[in-house]
Write an enzyme that holds these catalytic residues in place. Structure first.
Site, PDB file in Angstrom:
ATOM      1  N   ASN A 159       3.176  -8.532  -4.144  1.00  0.00           N
ATOM      2  CA  ASN A 159       2.261  -9.434  -5.189  1.00  0.00           C
ATOM      3  C   ASN A 159       2.990  -9.632  -6.313  1.00  0.00           C
ATOM      4  OD1 ASN A 159      -0.165  -9.002  -3.779  1.00  0.00           O
ATOM      5  ND2 ASN A 159      -0.381  -7.138  -4.505  1.00  0.00           N
TER       6      ASN A 159
ATOM      7  N   ASP B 250      -0.062   5.067  -2.447  1.00  0.00           N
ATOM      8  CA  ASP B 250      -0.811   4.380  -3.480  1.00  0.00           C
ATOM      9  C   ASP B 250      -2.006   5.296  -3.721  1.00  0.00           C
ATOM     10  OD1 ASP B 250      -1.137   0.894  -3.939  1.00  0.00           O
ATOM     11  OD2 ASP B 250      -2.854   2.367  -4.488  1.00  0.00           O
ATOM     12  N   ILE B 251      -2.367   4.836  -5.109  1.00  0.00           N
ATOM     13  CA  ILE B 251      -3.412   6.172  -5.582  1.00  0.00           C
ATOM     14  C   ILE B 251      -4.656   5.579  -5.048  1.00  0.00           C
ATOM     15  CG2 ILE B 251      -3.985   4.942  -7.692  1.00  0.00           C
ATOM     16  CD1 ILE B 251      -3.717   7.684  -9.146  1.00  0.00           C
TER      17      ILE B 251
ATOM     18  N   HIS C 294       7.221  -4.073  -6.756  1.00  0.00           N
ATOM     19  CA  HIS C 294       7.174  -2.919  -5.615  1.00  0.00           C
ATOM     20  C   HIS C 294       6.468  -3.724  -4.380  1.00  0.00           C
ATOM     21  CE1 HIS C 294       3.511  -3.477  -8.289  1.00  0.00           C
ATOM     22  NE2 HIS C 294       3.001  -3.289  -6.991  1.00  0.00           N
ATOM     23  N   LEU C 295       6.921  -2.898  -2.943  1.00  0.00           N
ATOM     24  CA  LEU C 295       6.725  -3.387  -1.966  1.00  0.00           C
ATOM     25  C   LEU C 295       5.521  -2.577  -1.526  1.00  0.00           C
ATOM     26  CD1 LEU C 295       9.573  -4.567  -2.002  1.00  0.00           C
ATOM     27  CD2 LEU C 295       9.692  -4.133   0.668  1.00  0.00           C
ATOM     28  N   HIS C 296       4.354  -3.029  -1.195  1.00  0.00           N
ATOM     29  CA  HIS C 296       3.303  -2.196  -0.521  1.00  0.00           C
ATOM     30  C   HIS C 296       3.641  -2.332   1.044  1.00  0.00           C
ATOM     31  CE1 HIS C 296       0.111  -2.917  -3.676  1.00  0.00           C
ATOM     32  NE2 HIS C 296       0.964  -3.924  -4.008  1.00  0.00           N
TER      33      HIS C 296
ATOM     34  N   GLY D 180      -2.171 -11.192  -7.854  1.00  0.00           N
ATOM     35  CA  GLY D 180      -2.869  -9.783  -7.592  1.00  0.00           C
ATOM     36  C   GLY D 180      -2.095  -8.752  -8.165  1.00  0.00           C
ATOM     37  N   GLN D 181      -0.834  -9.046  -8.988  1.00  0.00           N
ATOM     38  CA  GLN D 181      -0.077  -8.022  -9.461  1.00  0.00           C
ATOM     39  C   GLN D 181      -0.425  -7.280 -10.634  1.00  0.00           C
ATOM     40  OE1 GLN D 181       3.892  -9.405 -10.255  1.00  0.00           O
ATOM     41  NE2 GLN D 181       4.766  -7.010 -10.588  1.00  0.00           N
TER      42      GLN D 181
HETATM   43  P1  AMP Z   1      -0.024  -4.546  -7.554  1.00  0.00           P
HETATM   44  O1  AMP Z   1      -1.482  -4.794  -7.772  1.00  0.00           O
HETATM   45  O2  AMP Z   1       0.714  -5.339  -6.390  1.00  0.00           O
HETATM   46  O3  AMP Z   1       0.697  -4.690  -8.755  1.00  0.00           O
HETATM   47  O4  AMP Z   1      -0.104  -2.946  -7.070  1.00  0.00           O
HETATM   48  C1  AMP Z   1       0.058  -1.862  -7.968  1.00  0.00           C
HETATM   49  C2  AMP Z   1      -0.575  -0.801  -6.914  1.00  0.00           C
HETATM   50  O5  AMP Z   1      -0.150   0.359  -7.684  1.00  0.00           O
HETATM   51  C3  AMP Z   1      -2.134  -0.718  -6.770  1.00  0.00           C
HETATM   52  O6  AMP Z   1      -2.336  -0.742  -5.310  1.00  0.00           O
HETATM   53  C4  AMP Z   1      -2.443   0.587  -7.375  1.00  0.00           C
HETATM   54  O7  AMP Z   1      -3.627   1.067  -6.681  1.00  0.00           O
HETATM   55  C5  AMP Z   1      -1.546   1.371  -7.440  1.00  0.00           C
HETATM   56  N1  AMP Z   1      -1.144   2.592  -8.531  1.00  0.00           N
HETATM   57  C6  AMP Z   1      -1.703   2.408  -9.688  1.00  0.00           C
HETATM   58  N2  AMP Z   1      -1.272   3.385 -10.286  1.00  0.00           N
HETATM   59  C7  AMP Z   1      -0.570   4.210  -9.365  1.00  0.00           C
HETATM   60  C8  AMP Z   1      -0.372   5.790  -9.605  1.00  0.00           C
HETATM   61  N3  AMP Z   1      -0.366   6.404 -10.694  1.00  0.00           N
HETATM   62  N4  AMP Z   1       0.097   5.996  -8.295  1.00  0.00           N
HETATM   63  C9  AMP Z   1       0.328   5.675  -7.110  1.00  0.00           C
HETATM   64  N5  AMP Z   1      -0.351   4.476  -7.108  1.00  0.00           N
HETATM   65  C10 AMP Z   1      -0.760   3.728  -8.314  1.00  0.00           C
END
Ligand code: AMP
Length: 114
Positions: A87, A31-32, A100-102, A93-94
């Site tokens: 999410n 995750d970024i 995607h799975l965190h 919070g999505q």
């Molecule tokens: P969600 O909020 O559950 O939709 O998670 C989206 C996730 O994507 C967040 O934790 C962001 O930090 C992550 N994210 C957004 N852009 C990128 C990217 N370019 N590379 C890696 N993670 C990202």
């Protein structure tokens, strides 16, 4: 033509990511904006929007994601003591509408979550 999701662009190597695992069905990358020492996102390569839009035919893929999550955690040094979060929807919070799975690990997690 529909715009590729952010995570499809990562699958296609159109934007860079720190990819830690990949197979024919899914991809995992860091995750970024990590919320724990380990914070990896595990995504199907096909653009399912969110968990609540999945159908019976997605069962094999969803099973594969949940079987792969502990393997990815183990690969990165966490045999247990990790958290998997999905999410679903903006209220939860999505922010990226590509399922995607965190996978989070490396610190203590509170319950209930924020
Ligand atoms: P969600 O909020 O559950 O939709 O998670 C989206 C996730 O994507 C967040 O934790 C962001 O930090 C992550 N994210 C957004 N852009 C990128 C990217 N370019 N590379 C890696 N993670 C990202």
């Amino acid at each position: 033509m529909t715009e590729l999701t952010l995570f499809e662009k990562i699958v296609a190597r159109e934007i860079p990511a720190d990819i830690v695992f990949e197979d024919e069905l899914c991809i995992a990358f860091r995750d970024i904006a990590p919320q724990a020492p380990l914070h990896v996102l595990l995504c199907p390569k096909v653009p399912l929007k969110m968990l609540s839009e999945t159908v019976d035919g997605d069962g094999e893929l969803l099973g594969h994601l949940f079987l792969t999550a502990p393997r990815v955690a183990r690969l990165l040094g966490y045999n247990d003591g990790f958290r998997v979060v999905v999410n679903n929807g903006a209220d939860a919070g999505q922010t990226v509408f590509h399922l995607h799975l965190h996978i989070l690990a490396g610190r203590t997690f509170a319950w209930p979550p924020g």
